[in-house]
Design a protein around this motif. Structure first.
Motif, PDB file in Angstrom:
ATOM      1  N   ALA A  16       0.834  -1.186  -0.073  1.00 29.93           N
ATOM      2  CA  ALA A  16      -0.200  -0.109   0.042  1.00 29.93           C
ATOM      3  C   ALA A  16       0.891   1.213   0.066  1.00 29.93           C
ATOM      4  O   ALA A  16       1.981   1.272   0.606  1.00 29.93           O
ATOM      5  N   VAL A  17       0.482   2.306  -0.597  1.00 31.40           N
ATOM      6  CA  VAL A  17       1.101   3.711  -0.731  1.00 31.40           C
ATOM      7  C   VAL A  17       0.728   4.172   0.501  1.00 31.40           C
ATOM      8  O   VAL A  17      -0.423   4.591   1.023  1.00 31.40           O
ATOM      9  N   VAL A  18       1.892   4.803   1.271  1.00 31.67           N
ATOM     10  CA  VAL A  18       1.719   5.687   2.470  1.00 31.67           C
ATOM     11  C   VAL A  18       1.888   6.962   2.065  1.00 31.67           C
ATOM     12  O   VAL A  18       3.224   7.244   1.623  1.00 31.67           O
ATOM     13  N   TYR A  19       1.038   8.128   1.947  1.00 31.51           N
ATOM     14  CA  TYR A  19       1.249   9.389   1.640  1.00 31.51           C
ATOM     15  C   TYR A  19       1.229  10.332   2.397  1.00 31.51           C
ATOM     16  O   TYR A  19       0.349  10.282   3.361  1.00 31.51           O
ATOM     17  N   LEU A  20       2.253  11.106   2.750  1.00 36.12           N
ATOM     18  CA  LEU A  20       2.139  12.325   3.818  1.00 36.12           C
ATOM     19  C   LEU A  20       2.213  13.488   3.097  1.00 36.12           C
ATOM     20  O   LEU A  20       2.875  13.940   1.878  1.00 36.12           O
ATOM     21  N   LEU A  21       1.142  14.512   3.300  1.00 33.92           N
ATOM     22  CA  LEU A  21       0.864  15.618   2.762  1.00 33.92           C
ATOM     23  C   LEU A  21       2.140  16.578   3.060  1.00 33.92           C
ATOM     24  O   LEU A  21       2.994  16.300   3.938  1.00 33.92           O
ATOM     25  N   PRO A  22       2.373  17.459   2.365  1.00 35.12           N
ATOM     26  CA  PRO A  22       3.456  18.401   2.457  1.00 35.12           C
ATOM     27  C   PRO A  22       3.414  19.154   3.742  1.00 35.12           C
ATOM     28  O   PRO A  22       2.257  19.745   4.385  1.00 35.12           O
ATOM     29  N   ASN A  23       4.581  19.529   4.417  1.00 38.68           N
ATOM     30  CA  ASN A  23       4.618  20.712   5.574  1.00 38.68           C
ATOM     31  C   ASN A  23       4.789  22.090   5.060  1.00 38.68           C
ATOM     32  O   ASN A  23       5.283  22.126   3.944  1.00 38.68           O
ATOM     33  N   ILE A  24       4.392  23.016   5.886  1.00 41.63           N
ATOM     34  CA  ILE A  24       4.653  24.383   5.663  1.00 41.63           C
ATOM     35  C   ILE A  24       6.005  24.915   6.182  1.00 41.63           C
ATOM     36  O   ILE A  24       6.618  25.636   5.538  1.00 41.63           O
ATOM     37  N   ALA A  25       6.291  24.631   7.546  1.00 43.54           N
ATOM     38  CA  ALA A  25       7.377  25.279   8.214  1.00 43.54           C
ATOM     39  C   ALA A  25       7.638  24.214   9.212  1.00 43.54           C
ATOM     40  O   ALA A  25       6.892  23.151   9.662  1.00 43.54           O
ATOM     41  N   GLY A  26       8.625  24.788  10.194  1.00 43.46           N
ATOM     42  CA  GLY A  26       9.010  23.798  11.288  1.00 43.46           C
ATOM     43  C   GLY A  26       7.759  23.515  12.177  1.00 43.46           C
ATOM     44  O   GLY A  26       7.688  22.649  12.904  1.00 43.46           O
ATOM     45  N   TYR A  27       6.955  24.556  12.471  1.00 44.59           N
ATOM     46  CA  TYR A  27       5.736  24.430  13.573  1.00 44.59           C
ATOM     47  C   TYR A  27       4.279  24.517  12.618  1.00 44.59           C
ATOM     48  O   TYR A  27       3.345  24.511  13.420  1.00 44.59           O
ATOM     49  N   VAL A  28       4.399  24.532  11.399  1.00 46.79           N
ATOM     50  CA  VAL A  28       3.197  24.618  10.667  1.00 46.79           C
ATOM     51  C   VAL A  28       3.021  23.285   9.685  1.00 46.79           C
ATOM     52  O   VAL A  28       3.924  23.477   8.653  1.00 46.79           O
ATOM     53  N   GLY A  29       2.568  22.142  10.005  1.00 42.50           N
ATOM     54  CA  GLY A  29       2.629  20.980   9.432  1.00 42.50           C
ATOM     55  C   GLY A  29       1.749  20.631   8.420  1.00 42.50           C
ATOM     56  O   GLY A  29       0.657  21.188   7.787  1.00 42.50           O
ATOM     57  N   ALA A  30       1.459  19.288   8.025  1.00 42.80           N
ATOM     58  CA  ALA A  30       0.595  18.722   6.946  1.00 42.80           C
ATOM     59  C   ALA A  30      -0.733  18.778   7.441  1.00 42.80           C
ATOM     60  O   ALA A  30      -1.506  18.720   6.644  1.00 42.80           O
ATOM     61  N   ASP A  31      -0.917  18.927   8.708  1.00 45.70           N
ATOM     62  CA  ASP A  31      -2.419  18.805   9.203  1.00 45.70           C
ATOM     63  C   ASP A  31      -3.100  20.074   8.867  1.00 45.70           C
ATOM     64  O   ASP A  31      -4.169  20.294   8.470  1.00 45.70           O
ATOM     65  N   ALA A  32      -2.218  21.196   8.821  1.00 50.34           N
ATOM     66  CA  ALA A  32      -2.851  22.636   8.456  1.00 50.34           C
ATOM     67  C   ALA A  32      -3.134  22.719   6.814  1.00 50.34           C
ATOM     68  O   ALA A  32      -3.961  23.098   6.360  1.00 50.34           O
ATOM     69  N   VAL A  33      -2.294  21.833   5.983  1.00 50.56           N
ATOM     70  CA  VAL A  33      -2.397  21.685   4.668  1.00 50.56           C
ATOM     71  C   VAL A  33      -3.557  21.040   4.514  1.00 50.56           C
ATOM     72  O   VAL A  33      -4.689  21.435   3.752  1.00 50.56           O
ATOM     73  N   ALA A  34      -4.001  19.942   5.294  1.00 53.18           N
ATOM     74  CA  ALA A  34      -5.095  19.045   5.062  1.00 53.18           C
ATOM     75  C   ALA A  34      -6.278  19.867   5.406  1.00 53.18           C
ATOM     76  O   ALA A  34      -7.335  19.913   4.708  1.00 53.18           O
ATOM     77  N   ASP A  35      -6.587  20.824   6.514  1.00 53.48           N
ATOM     78  CA  ASP A  35      -7.202  21.648   7.043  1.00 53.48           C
ATOM     79  C   ASP A  35      -7.714  22.536   5.688  1.00 53.48           C
ATOM     80  O   ASP A  35      -8.981  22.778   5.468  1.00 53.48           O
ATOM     81  N   ALA A  36      -6.764  23.223   5.091  1.00 54.91           N
ATOM     82  CA  ALA A  36      -6.940  24.142   4.058  1.00 54.91           C
ATOM     83  C   ALA A  36      -7.572  23.432   2.823  1.00 54.91           C
ATOM     84  O   ALA A  36      -8.615  23.945   2.137  1.00 54.91           O
ATOM     85  N   LEU A  37      -7.056  22.229   2.636  1.00 57.94           N
ATOM     86  CA  LEU A  37      -7.645  21.354   1.370  1.00 57.94           C
ATOM     87  C   LEU A  37      -9.203  21.168   1.807  1.00 57.94           C
ATOM     88  O   LEU A  37     -10.118  21.323   0.890  1.00 57.94           O
ATOM     89  N   ALA A  38      -9.483  20.911   2.790  1.00 53.65           N
ATOM     90  CA  ALA A  38     -10.783  20.102   3.201  1.00 53.65           C
ATOM     91  C   ALA A  38     -11.623  21.348   3.382  1.00 53.65           C
ATOM     92  O   ALA A  38     -13.049  21.125   2.836  1.00 53.65           O
ATOM     93  N   VAL A  39     -11.390  22.683   3.364  1.00 58.46           N
ATOM     94  CA  VAL A  39     -12.627  23.759   3.498  1.00 58.46           C
ATOM     95  C   VAL A  39     -12.254  24.560   2.079  1.00 58.46           C
ATOM     96  O   VAL A  39     -12.857  25.910   2.142  1.00 58.46           O
ATOM     97  N   ASP A  40     -11.319  24.095   1.124  1.00 61.69           N
ATOM     98  CA  ASP A  40     -11.254  25.007   0.112  1.00 61.69           C
ATOM     99  C   ASP A  40     -10.605  26.421   0.244  1.00 61.69           C
ATOM    100  O   ASP A  40     -11.228  27.455  -0.169  1.00 61.69           O
ATOM    101  N   PHE A  41      -9.954  26.308   1.304  1.00 62.05           N
ATOM    102  CA  PHE A  41      -9.355  27.865   1.806  1.00 62.05           C
ATOM    103  C   PHE A  41      -9.077  28.716   0.767  1.00 62.05           C
ATOM    104  O   PHE A  41      -8.965  30.099   0.973  1.00 62.05           O
ATOM    105  N   GLU A  42      -8.348  28.388  -0.228  1.00 62.40           N
ATOM    106  CA  GLU A  42      -7.670  29.268  -1.401  1.00 62.40           C
ATOM    107  C   GLU A  42      -8.968  30.116  -1.904  1.00 62.40           C
ATOM    108  O   GLU A  42      -8.772  30.940  -2.568  1.00 62.40           O
ATOM    109  N   ASP A  43      -9.975  29.602  -1.862  1.00 63.66           N
ATOM    110  CA  ASP A  43     -11.303  30.065  -2.528  1.00 63.66           C
ATOM    111  C   ASP A  43     -12.194  30.786  -1.492  1.00 63.66           C
ATOM    112  O   ASP A  43     -13.445  31.224  -2.019  1.00 63.66           O
ATOM    113  N   CYS A  44     -11.917  30.762  -0.332  1.00 65.75           N
ATOM    114  CA  CYS A  44     -12.729  31.456   0.728  1.00 65.75           C
ATOM    115  C   CYS A  44     -12.844  32.744   0.302  1.00 65.75           C
ATOM    116  O   CYS A  44     -11.999  33.620  -0.536  1.00 65.75           O
ATOM    117  N   GLU A  45     -13.805  33.565   0.806  1.00 65.17           N
ATOM    118  CA  GLU A  45     -13.984  35.174   0.707  1.00 65.17           C
ATOM    119  C   GLU A  45     -13.138  35.854   1.489  1.00 65.17           C
ATOM    120  O   GLU A  45     -13.453  35.861   2.685  1.00 65.17           O
TER     121      GLU A  45
END
Length: 259
Positions: A200-229
């Motif tokens: 099985a493929v184990v995929y880890l989302l990208p990190n942003i920085a030392g203390y902003v990780g892949a969980d924050a990336v997942a949050d942003a993807l889940a709510v389409d954060f780049e498209d928010c008003e």
């Protein structure tokens, strides 16, 4: 036949109308007996159109499952997902057993930096915990381990590094540099997960920085954060809290300990 002595893997590619696929060595070793045992009535499990994960008998399209894993500092959550429908069929969670080495990421980081044995113990603890949760979810959902073909893992950058057994030393000192930021994928066998298909493929989302990780990336993807008003704010409150701000021109990120 003598008239068509094509290599087994080439025959699979031809039958599937594919020109090229990556294939694990362990699967190649099993291929000749498996395809003949199935009398060439096959399903190919292919990841992202590029890698052959497994060869099944008959049509296994309705038996494709994945696990979504959030490794929090305090809690680990696993969703077992039907990859054909996108439906979550079981959820399991448990406290992160790494808490024995400290309730917060700085304590665990210090332990990992100062004690090489502790770093390996921290890795082993979290991998075993994820394995246990996937196994529990599979039992509840009536899913066999070999039917789980993909695992997606997120967590803050320290949890990401400890899960993979990466050297986390420089996350503990300014400017808090991670080993890697890009998204990564490995096989379950490489990572040490035993509750899923070993290829099985184990995929880890990208990190942003030392203390902003892949969980924050997942949050942003889940709510389409780049498209928010814009301007809009996304806050993930946890032991390590991450905050994202979309200004309409750029997305800024920061973190703070809230545990």
């Amino acid at each position: 036949t003598l008239e068509d002595p094509l290599a087994d893997f080439d025959r699979i590619l031809r039958g599937a109308g594919l020109n090229k696929l990556e294939v694990p060595l362990s699967l190649l070793r099993e291929l000749p007996e498996r395809v003949r045992g199935f009398n060439w009535d096959l399903s190919l499990v292919v990841w992202m159109g590029r890698r052959l994960i497994d060869v099944d008998s008959g049509n296994s399209e309705s038996r494709l499952f994945g696990a979504a894993v959030d490794i929090g500092t305090s809690k680990i959550v696993v969703h077992l997902v039907d990859l054909s429908t996108g439906e979550t069929i079981a959820v399991e969670s448990a406290p992160n057993p790494q808490a024995a080495y400290g309730a917060d990421i700085i304590s665990r980081l210090h332990k990992a930096i100062t004690d090489q044995g502790a770093a390996e113990a921290l890795r082993r603890l979290v991998v075993q915990a994820v394995d246990s949760l996937i196994a529990r979810a599979s039992a509840r959902g009536g899913v066999k381990p070999e039917e789980i073909y993909e695992v997606v893992v997120v967590g803050n950058t320290v949890m990401h590094h400890l899960f993979l057994g990466l050297d986390s030393k420089y996350l503990g000192y300014s400017p808090y540099v991670p080993v890697v930021r890009a998204g990564l994928w490995f096989t379950a066998e490489e990572v040490g997960l035993r509750s899923v298909n070993r290829r099985a493929v184990v995929y880890l989302l990208p990190n942003i920085a030392g203390y902003v990780g892949a969980d924050a990336v997942a949050d942003a993807l889940a709510v389409d954060f780049e498209d928010c008003e814009a301007p809009c704010l996304l806050v993930d409150i946890g032991t390590n809290t991450e905050i994202l701000l979309n200004t309409g021109r750029e997305i800024l990120a920061a973190s703070t300990p809230a545990g």
